[in-house]
Design a protein around this motif. Sequence first.
Motif, PDB file in Angstrom:
ATOM      1  N   GLN A  41       0.826  -1.200   0.000  1.00 40.97           N
ATOM      2  CA  GLN A  41       0.000   0.000   0.000  1.00 40.97           C
ATOM      3  C   GLN A  41       0.866   1.258   0.000  1.00 40.97           C
ATOM      4  OE1 GLN A  41      -2.441  -0.689   3.462  1.00 40.97           O
ATOM      5  NE2 GLN A  41      -4.053  -1.701   2.301  1.00 40.97           N
ATOM      6  N   ASP A  42       1.957   1.237   0.767  1.00 41.16           N
ATOM      7  CA  ASP A  42       2.884   2.375   0.776  1.00 41.16           C
ATOM      8  C   ASP A  42       3.493   2.589  -0.605  1.00 41.16           C
ATOM      9  OD1 ASP A  42       2.574   3.062   3.451  1.00 41.16           O
ATOM     10  OD2 ASP A  42       4.085   1.640   4.119  1.00 41.16           O
ATOM     11  N   MET A  43       3.853   1.496  -1.269  1.00 46.22           N
ATOM     12  CA  MET A  43       4.423   1.587  -2.606  1.00 46.22           C
ATOM     13  C   MET A  43       3.429   2.224  -3.573  1.00 46.22           C
ATOM     14  SD  MET A  43       6.051  -2.232  -2.677  1.00 46.22           S
ATOM     15  CE  MET A  43       6.191  -2.279  -4.452  1.00 46.22           C
ATOM     16  N   GLN A  44       2.183   1.775  -3.509  1.00 47.65           N
ATOM     17  CA  GLN A  44       1.152   2.308  -4.405  1.00 47.65           C
ATOM     18  C   GLN A  44       0.916   3.788  -4.156  1.00 47.65           C
ATOM     19  OE1 GLN A  44      -2.051  -0.377  -3.477  1.00 47.65           O
ATOM     20  NE2 GLN A  44      -1.443  -1.873  -5.046  1.00 47.65           N
ATOM     21  N   ILE A  45       0.931   4.206  -2.898  1.00 45.10           N
ATOM     22  CA  ILE A  45       0.748   5.626  -2.568  1.00 45.10           C
ATOM     23  C   ILE A  45       1.890   6.461  -3.130  1.00 45.10           C
ATOM     24  CG2 ILE A  45       0.720   7.299  -0.662  1.00 45.10           C
ATOM     25  CD1 ILE A  45      -0.728   5.152   0.998  1.00 45.10           C
ATOM     26  N   LEU A  46       3.122   5.966  -2.967  1.00 43.93           N
ATOM     27  CA  LEU A  46       4.280   6.696  -3.489  1.00 43.93           C
ATOM     28  C   LEU A  46       4.207   6.851  -5.008  1.00 43.93           C
ATOM     29  CD1 LEU A  46       7.119   5.154  -1.302  1.00 43.93           C
ATOM     30  CD2 LEU A  46       6.386   7.539  -1.297  1.00 43.93           C
ATOM     31  N   LEU A  47       3.773   5.799  -5.697  1.00 46.21           N
ATOM     32  CA  LEU A  47       3.659   5.866  -7.151  1.00 46.21           C
ATOM     33  C   LEU A  47       2.538   6.809  -7.584  1.00 46.21           C
ATOM     34  CD1 LEU A  47       4.258   2.096  -7.869  1.00 46.21           C
ATOM     35  CD2 LEU A  47       5.611   3.954  -8.847  1.00 46.21           C
ATOM     36  N   ARG A  48       1.390   6.752  -6.902  1.00 50.28           N
ATOM     37  CA  ARG A  48       0.269   7.605  -7.271  1.00 50.28           C
ATOM     38  C   ARG A  48       0.557   9.082  -6.993  1.00 50.28           C
ATOM     39  NH1 ARG A  48      -3.115   3.473  -4.931  1.00 50.28           N
ATOM     40  NH2 ARG A  48      -3.373   4.771  -3.071  1.00 50.28           N
ATOM     41  N   ARG A  49       1.407   9.362  -6.004  1.00 53.32           N
ATOM     42  CA  ARG A  49       1.704  10.753  -5.656  1.00 53.32           C
ATOM     43  C   ARG A  49       2.928  11.309  -6.383  1.00 53.32           C
ATOM     44  NH1 ARG A  49       0.472  11.024   0.904  1.00 53.32           N
ATOM     45  NH2 ARG A  49      -1.697  10.361   0.740  1.00 53.32           N
ATOM     46  N   ALA A  50       3.544  10.483  -7.199  1.00 55.63           N
ATOM     47  CA  ALA A  50       4.740  10.933  -7.915  1.00 55.63           C
ATOM     48  C   ALA A  50       4.397  12.043  -8.904  1.00 55.63           C
ATOM     49  CB  ALA A  50       5.375   9.748  -8.644  1.00 55.63           C
ATOM     50  N   ARG A  51       5.280  13.025  -8.995  1.00 50.26           N
ATOM     51  CA  ARG A  51       5.138  14.122  -9.946  1.00 50.26           C
ATOM     52  C   ARG A  51       6.437  14.299 -10.728  1.00 50.26           C
ATOM     53  NH1 ARG A  51       0.656  17.219  -9.263  1.00 50.26           N
ATOM     54  NH2 ARG A  51      -0.519  16.942  -7.320  1.00 50.26           N
ATOM     55  N   ARG A  52       6.290  14.583 -12.009  1.00 50.50           N
ATOM     56  CA  ARG A  52       7.456  14.825 -12.848  1.00 50.50           C
ATOM     57  C   ARG A  52       8.057  16.185 -12.507  1.00 50.50           C
ATOM     58  NH1 ARG A  52       7.933  13.731 -19.305  1.00 50.50           N
ATOM     59  NH2 ARG A  52       9.715  15.065 -19.753  1.00 50.50           N
ATOM     60  N   VAL A  53       9.352  16.201 -12.172  1.00 48.56           N
ATOM     61  CA  VAL A  53       9.989  17.449 -11.745  1.00 48.56           C
ATOM     62  C   VAL A  53      11.134  17.879 -12.653  1.00 48.56           C
ATOM     63  CG1 VAL A  53       9.348  17.115  -9.331  1.00 48.56           C
ATOM     64  CG2 VAL A  53      11.529  16.218 -10.168  1.00 48.56           C
ATOM     65  N   ALA A  54      11.640  16.982 -13.489  1.00 48.42           N
ATOM     66  CA  ALA A  54      12.769  17.335 -14.354  1.00 48.42           C
ATOM     67  C   ALA A  54      12.879  16.313 -15.475  1.00 48.42           C
ATOM     68  CB  ALA A  54      14.071  17.382 -13.549  1.00 48.42           C
TER      69      ALA A  54
END
Length: 251
Positions: A41-54
């Motif tokens: 669940q932590d992994m899925q949250i990290l992936l869903r909250r990822a944003r492109r920054v560079a």
Amino acid sequence: MFKTADGHTLELAPWRMRRFMRLVAEARRTPPGMTSRTITQDMQILLRRARRVAADPQRKIARFESSGACCRACFLARKKRDAMEVVALSVAPGAHLYEDELDELEMELEVERSANVALTWKHYKTLAGAAANTSGIGVYILMRGSRPIYVGKSMDLGERLGKHRLYARQHDSGLNVWIANTPLASDAAAVEHVLVRALRTRVTNRKLKVALIVGKNGLRIDNVLPPGIASPKAPGKLVDLAAGRTFELAP
């Protein structure tokens, strides 16, 4: 595949997903009794909250950052069909992501290697003896007693081991060494990477504890480890993988 916070699709290979799970568990300092479901669940949250920054146009790689779960994460991804394939990832404890802290983390970017070599290992009780009696291209394993501590390669083993000898003398460290010559520098690079991956936490190398992708000429290394250097995670005497495979060991 996972949708990020800004609408990109991130794709992780199964072996990289397993690695991601291990990194999250380590960052979480997994307490006794925690289920793999919680870590997933932590992994899925990290992936869903990822944003492109560079992005790096030359390498065609984009950087995504994420935080807000048990830890913070960074992903490097390369365009692949209609998705972004994750080629590197890094995870650290903490709820917030800071650029200067992230840059210090070890990125797990894969390296492509090929080789076809049978190793003949020689043991020297001292660095002085090794430096005086070896030459040419090859790899070496520095030992403290019966424990491997460092893996290296060189175009001139005698010169390289002479430098190690000076360092050891300055630090009053009695070391012995295993040495194997290779025909090509590319063979030495592949063997070094396999050895570091095989010995893992037993050696101090950091940069080569990354994924090894087999190059177009395949990867065949016979007699991988010297006699007496056993490891429960190490491969057998022979590594033989086809192009495109990943040299991955059991957790």
